[in-house]
Design an enzyme around this catalytic site. Structure first.
Site, short mmCIF file in Angstrom:
data_model
loop_
_atom_site.label_atom_id
_atom_site.label_comp_id
_atom_site.label_asym_id
_atom_site.label_seq_id
_atom_site.Cartn_x
_atom_site.Cartn_y
_atom_site.Cartn_z
CB CYS A 1 -3.70 -21.52 -16.36
SG CYS A 1 -3.15 -20.67 -14.87
CB CYS B 1 -6.99 -24.01 -16.57
SG CYS B 1 -8.01 -24.26 -15.10
CB CYS C 1 -2.79 -23.99 -9.72
SG CYS C 1 -4.55 -24.40 -9.63
CB CYS D 1 -12.35 -8.06 -7.09
SG CYS D 1 -12.64 -9.41 -8.25
CB CYS E 1 -16.14 -10.61 -11.44
SG CYS E 1 -14.91 -10.36 -12.73
CB CYS F 1 -8.88 -8.05 -8.83
SG CYS F 1 -10.17 -7.00 -9.50
NE ARG G 1 -12.71 -5.57 -15.13
CZ ARG G 1 -13.36 -6.22 -14.17
NH1 ARG G 1 -13.12 -7.48 -13.97
NH2 ARG G 1 -14.23 -5.60 -13.43
S1 SF4 Z 1 -6.74 -20.93 -14.11
FE1 SF4 Z 1 -4.66 -21.53 -13.41
S2 SF4 Z 1 -4.61 -20.93 -11.25
FE2 SF4 Z 1 -6.77 -20.96 -11.87
S3 SF4 Z 1 -7.49 -23.03 -11.38
FE3 SF4 Z 1 -6.81 -23.10 -13.53
S4 SF4 Z 1 -4.65 -23.77 -13.40
FE4 SF4 Z 1 -5.23 -23.08 -11.35
#
Ligand code: SF4
Length: 344
Positions: free
Chosen positions: A81, A78, A74, A149, A209, A118, A281
């Protein structure tokens, strides 16, 4: 709200179907939310349990299963993540799974008692051709009689509508944290981007959600800020996943101080008070909470768990351990299957 008689039940089990989006009773200030978070623990639990019993049947835990249908690579950053391409976490990027693979996984989840399936894809924002493929996955899951989901990143309005047309019931898009702390966690998309996607999802008629993550080094006021943001969405989300950070080596937040477990319970309790009709949740981080804290979370108003041994790419208690815990607490699997009938 409808009433059904469970197969082995001796009295009716009241099940609530949030047919319409919950009405927002009014705007919550961060200060008011902080006051709730700071209540003496017994008072907070009493208030949360009172609200919970007014709006939900007792011992009614929703089981949801999450599958990563497109993993890793990705472009977002974040900080929590392991699927970000910016961090060296050992997660290998995989392309979108086939309809057959997803159908098999959904069948296994249904057989294990899950009522909602999901699907998560690590995209910044899906392209229209990605939406077409995910629409096929949604139709396959719906064909099994399960709720569907998806969490696919940022959506434009026509994409949200296409997912709705395919039968999507819920779209997950988290706010993560308070606006004031958000820039410390991710800077490749804005808080407003997230709110815009939520608005598109809501406009398309898909249930929302939306929750966040605690234990990311935030101050208590940021927890209050997150909860106020969620509660002030108009209307507030039907599902509110509350995650406790799983500190994955290689991510920027790997060395964050863990949240005090009782503070985590407080967040759950206040979420229940602010959003009485939402499914609250227990999501990521449940494995590290242990049984006693999970039991307190249920007492505080949590009434949904992710079920299965993996959450996208991080660990989760295995299904047998969850069943043992639910049995110990008197949340029988019969009631779970009654819940399943409700959603079929
Ligand atoms: S949480 Fe992870 S998968 Fe989702 S947008 Fe952020 S970096 Fe990408």
């Amino acid at each position: 709200m409808i009433e059904v008689l469970g197969k082995e039940a001796v009295r009716p089990v009241t099940l609530h179907r949030p047919a319409a989006a919950p009405a927002n009773p009014g705007r919550w200030s961060v200060e008011a939310v902080q006051t709730l978070l700071d209540l003496p623990f017994d008072e907070l639990m009493f208030r949360a349990q009172t609200v919970h019993r007014e709006h939900w049947p007792v011992r009614d835990i929703e089981l949801a299963t999450l599958l990563s249908v497109k993993t890793g690579g990705c472009p977002e950053n974040c900080g929590y993540c392991p699927q970000s391409a910016e961090f060296d976490t050992g997660v290998k990027a995989q392309k979108l799974m086939s309809v057959e693979e997803v159908t098999q996984a959904a069948l296994a989840a249904r057989d294990a008692g899950a009522t909602r399936f999901c699907m998560g894809a690590a995209w910044r924002a899906p392209k229209d051709r990605d939406i077409e493929k995910v629409a096929e996955l949604i139709r396959a899951v719906k064909g099994l009689g399960m709720q569907s989901c998806a969490t696919l990143g940022m959506l434009e309005s026509h994409q949200a509508q296409a997912l709705r047309d395919a039968g999507l019931d819920y779209y997950n898009h988290n706010l993560d944290t308070a606006p004031e702390y958000y820039g410390d966690i991710v800077d490749t998309r804005t808080y407003q981007d997230r709110l815009d996607t939520l608005a598109h999802v809501r406009s398309a008629g898909i249930s929302v959600c939306c929750g966040g993550i605690v234990g990311m080094g935030e101050a208590p006021v940021h927890r209050a800020g997150l909860l106020a943001q969620l509660a002030n969405l108009e209307p507030y989300p039907e599902s509110v996943p509350i995650n406790s950070l799983v500190r994955v080596p290689g991510t920027p937040l790997a060395d964050s101080d863990p949240i005090d477990p009782l503070d985590f319970v407080r967040v759950i309790a206040v979420a229940r008070i602010l959003m009485p009709k939402a499914r609250v949740r227990l999501s990521a981080g449940r494995q590290q909470l242990g049984e006693p804290v999970q039991a307190l979370c249920f007492l505080a108003g949590a009434n949904s768990i992710f079920y299965g041994d993996k959450l996208l790419v991080t660990g989760n208690p295995d299904a047998d351990a969850d069943r043992r815990l639910l049995d110990k607490l008197g949340y029988s699997t019969r009631q779970v299957s009654v819940q399943q009938e409700e959603h079929a």
